[in-house]
Design a protein around this motif. Sequence first.
Motif, mmCIF file in Angstrom:
data_model
loop_
_atom_site.group_PDB
_atom_site.id
_atom_site.type_symbol
_atom_site.label_atom_id
_atom_site.label_comp_id
_atom_site.label_asym_id
_atom_site.label_seq_id
_atom_site.Cartn_x
_atom_site.Cartn_y
_atom_site.Cartn_z
ATOM 1 N N GLY A 76 0.783 -1.226 0.000
ATOM 2 C CA GLY A 76 0.000 0.000 0.000
ATOM 3 C C GLY A 76 0.814 1.275 0.000
ATOM 4 N N LEU A 77 2.139 1.151 -0.001
ATOM 5 C CA LEU A 77 2.997 2.326 0.078
ATOM 6 C C LEU A 77 3.299 2.916 -1.291
ATOM 7 C CD1 LEU A 77 5.635 1.294 2.773
ATOM 8 C CD2 LEU A 77 3.523 2.614 3.069
ATOM 9 N N GLU A 78 3.505 4.214 -1.301
ATOM 10 C CA GLU A 78 3.923 4.886 -2.523
ATOM 11 C C GLU A 78 5.424 4.704 -2.720
ATOM 12 O OE1 GLU A 78 2.635 8.898 -1.999
ATOM 13 O OE2 GLU A 78 0.516 8.408 -2.302
ATOM 14 N N GLU A 79 5.890 4.974 -3.916
ATOM 15 C CA GLU A 79 7.321 4.860 -4.197
ATOM 16 C C GLU A 79 8.112 5.818 -3.299
ATOM 17 O OE1 GLU A 79 8.847 2.634 -6.102
ATOM 18 O OE2 GLU A 79 6.866 1.773 -6.459
ATOM 19 N N GLY A 80 9.214 5.326 -2.778
ATOM 20 C CA GLY A 80 10.052 6.134 -1.909
ATOM 21 C C GLY A 80 9.742 5.974 -0.439
ATOM 22 N N ALA A 81 8.601 5.370 -0.112
ATOM 23 C CA ALA A 81 8.249 5.110 1.284
ATOM 24 C C ALA A 81 9.046 3.913 1.789
ATOM 25 C CB ALA A 81 6.759 4.868 1.427
ATOM 26 N N LEU A 82 9.142 3.793 3.126
ATOM 27 C CA LEU A 82 10.008 2.763 3.689
ATOM 28 C C LEU A 82 9.434 2.240 4.996
ATOM 29 C CD1 LEU A 82 12.792 1.318 3.372
ATOM 30 C CD2 LEU A 82 13.772 3.173 4.744
ATOM 31 N N ILE A 83 9.519 0.917 5.173
ATOM 32 C CA ILE A 83 9.163 0.257 6.429
ATOM 33 C C ILE A 83 10.436 -0.214 7.118
ATOM 34 C CG2 ILE A 83 7.957 -1.678 7.516
ATOM 35 C CD1 ILE A 83 6.126 -1.778 5.072
ATOM 36 N N HIS A 84 10.622 0.204 8.358
ATOM 37 C CA HIS A 84 11.654 -0.378 9.207
ATOM 38 C C HIS A 84 10.961 -1.393 10.116
ATOM 39 C CE1 HIS A 84 15.034 2.275 8.245
ATOM 40 N NE2 HIS A 84 14.164 3.285 8.218
ATOM 41 N N SER A 85 11.279 -2.660 9.948
ATOM 42 C CA SER A 85 10.652 -3.714 10.740
ATOM 43 C C SER A 85 11.692 -4.354 11.650
ATOM 44 C CB SER A 85 10.028 -4.776 9.824
ATOM 45 O OG SER A 85 9.302 -5.722 10.578
ATOM 46 N N ILE A 86 11.373 -4.421 12.945
ATOM 47 C CA ILE A 86 12.329 -4.908 13.950
ATOM 48 C C ILE A 86 11.828 -6.227 14.530
ATOM 49 C CG2 ILE A 86 13.479 -4.411 16.127
ATOM 50 C CD1 ILE A 86 13.100 -1.424 15.522
ATOM 51 N N GLU A 87 12.674 -7.260 14.455
ATOM 52 C CA GLU A 87 12.328 -8.586 14.971
ATOM 53 C C GLU A 87 13.445 -9.075 15.881
ATOM 54 O OE1 GLU A 87 10.939 -11.842 16.241
ATOM 55 O OE2 GLU A 87 9.630 -10.719 14.874
ATOM 56 N N ILE A 88 13.090 -9.430 17.111
ATOM 57 C CA ILE A 88 14.104 -9.843 18.082
ATOM 58 C C ILE A 88 14.548 -11.288 17.872
ATOM 59 C CG2 ILE A 88 12.482 -10.663 19.861
ATOM 60 C CD1 ILE A 88 14.355 -9.156 21.901
ATOM 61 N N ASN A 89 13.716 -12.109 17.253
ATOM 62 C CA ASN A 89 14.017 -13.527 17.067
ATOM 63 C C ASN A 89 14.680 -13.761 15.714
ATOM 64 O OD1 ASN A 89 14.132 -16.301 17.051
ATOM 65 N ND2 ASN A 89 11.908 -16.614 16.919
ATOM 66 N N ASP A 90 16.007 -13.812 15.699
ATOM 67 C CA ASP A 90 16.708 -13.957 14.424
ATOM 68 C C ASP A 90 16.568 -15.357 13.827
ATOM 69 O OD1 ASP A 90 18.378 -15.366 16.129
ATOM 70 O OD2 ASP A 90 20.108 -14.061 15.857
ATOM 71 N N GLU A 91 15.963 -16.284 14.570
ATOM 72 C CA GLU A 91 15.703 -17.606 14.001
ATOM 73 C C GLU A 91 14.623 -17.558 12.922
ATOM 74 O OE1 GLU A 91 14.853 -20.345 17.128
ATOM 75 O OE2 GLU A 91 16.888 -20.299 17.948
ATOM 76 N N MET A 92 13.893 -16.454 12.841
ATOM 77 C CA MET A 92 12.883 -16.297 11.789
ATOM 78 C C MET A 92 13.492 -15.891 10.455
ATOM 79 S SD MET A 92 9.958 -17.176 12.918
ATOM 80 C CE MET A 92 9.076 -16.646 11.452
ATOM 81 N N GLU A 93 14.740 -15.478 10.452
ATOM 82 C CA GLU A 93 15.344 -14.958 9.226
ATOM 83 C C GLU A 93 15.308 -15.948 8.060
ATOM 84 O OE1 GLU A 93 19.283 -12.533 7.661
ATOM 85 O OE2 GLU A 93 19.206 -13.290 9.718
ATOM 86 N N PRO A 94 15.679 -17.231 8.250
ATOM 87 C CA PRO A 94 15.634 -18.161 7.111
ATOM 88 C C PRO A 94 14.231 -18.321 6.521
ATOM 89 C CG PRO A 94 16.930 -19.083 8.907
ATOM 90 C CD PRO A 94 16.249 -17.868 9.459
ATOM 91 N N PHE A 95 13.201 -18.189 7.363
ATOM 92 C CA PHE A 95 11.832 -18.283 6.849
ATOM 93 C C PHE A 95 11.452 -17.032 6.065
ATOM 94 C CE2 PHE A 95 7.273 -17.709 6.975
ATOM 95 C CZ PHE A 95 6.771 -18.976 6.704
ATOM 96 N N ILE A 96 11.828 -15.875 6.588
ATOM 97 C CA ILE A 96 11.394 -14.605 6.017
ATOM 98 C C ILE A 96 12.090 -14.264 4.702
ATOM 99 C CG2 ILE A 96 11.480 -12.093 6.378
ATOM 100 C CD1 ILE A 96 11.007 -12.627 9.355
ATOM 101 N N ARG A 97 13.396 -14.473 4.644
ATOM 102 C CA ARG A 97 14.197 -13.962 3.541
ATOM 103 C C ARG A 97 13.695 -14.353 2.149
ATOM 104 N NH1 ARG A 97 16.636 -9.389 4.721
ATOM 105 N NH2 ARG A 97 17.864 -9.511 6.633
ATOM 106 N N PRO A 98 13.304 -15.602 1.897
ATOM 107 C CA PRO A 98 12.861 -15.949 0.539
ATOM 108 C C PRO A 98 11.640 -15.151 0.078
ATOM 109 C CG PRO A 98 13.335 -17.930 1.795
ATOM 110 C CD PRO A 98 13.366 -16.793 2.764
ATOM 111 N N TYR A 99 10.728 -14.859 0.990
ATOM 112 C CA TYR A 99 9.529 -14.110 0.610
ATOM 113 C C TYR A 99 9.852 -12.648 0.347
ATOM 114 C CZ TYR A 99 7.429 -18.355 2.310
ATOM 115 O OH TYR A 99 7.117 -19.679 2.485
ATOM 116 N N LEU A 100 10.731 -12.080 1.148
ATOM 117 C CA LEU A 100 11.152 -10.702 0.893
ATOM 118 C C LEU A 100 11.851 -10.596 -0.454
ATOM 119 C CD1 LEU A 100 12.550 -9.558 4.365
ATOM 120 C CD2 LEU A 100 10.304 -9.091 3.375
ATOM 121 N N ALA A 101 12.678 -11.590 -0.777
ATOM 122 C CA ALA A 101 13.423 -11.564 -2.037
ATOM 123 C C ALA A 101 12.498 -11.608 -3.248
ATOM 124 C CB ALA A 101 14.408 -12.731 -2.074
ATOM 125 N N GLN A 102 11.356 -12.275 -3.099
ATOM 126 C CA GLN A 102 10.419 -12.413 -4.213
ATOM 127 C C GLN A 102 9.434 -11.251 -4.328
ATOM 128 O OE1 GLN A 102 8.616 -16.490 -4.520
ATOM 129 N NE2 GLN A 102 9.901 -16.884 -2.718
#
Length: 216
Positions: A76-102
Amino acid sequence: MTPTAIETYILNHMDEESTLLATLNRDAHVKLLRPRMMAGHLQGRLLKMFCRMMRPARILEIGTYTAYATLCMAEGLEEGALIHSIEINDEMEPFIRPYLAQSPDKEKIRIHWGDVKDILPTLGEVFDLVYIDGDKRDYCACYELVFPYVRPGGFILADNTLWSGKVTDTCTASSDLHTKGIIAFNDRIRNDTRVEKVILPLRDGLTVIYKKREAV
């Protein structure tokens, strides 16, 4: 949890998930122990719509989990907008990264791994919208931490503020720290004259908080 007839009707009369989000949703239910923590289809479409309406240039998300809500807001964001998302559990990174990449909106998202208390002061941002969905025991402290970083006229969204109805169960509230945290937060917001607020009975409760322009 089986959806009611009215919930099914609502889902059938709104925008569908993207293929990416639908895949993420299915994988979360297969691979993760607590997939119900994910925002899900209805709330995801609402978060996207909020971003369409508010047109935030900067969003802070506390509690990335699967990044489902993150991806929805980015849509829903316009071009140039940015989300800073903070997650304390770094064990979620392997799950999250493929979806962000796509994601076609990946350039609008920055994931930070660690404690919000350490990361927030380093970002150098003032936020138009903050989405709180972290540890329920820390909601009050998190609210006070982020409040100075929200611009006057900005919004804070807090998820899970009805906590499966436990907020009205005095027996549960006396023993469960998560329930106690949510009740304390709801009382804190109710009595905060710096903001306007409303709890939406959507899913597990979503509180919409408006920071008054004269608030400091």
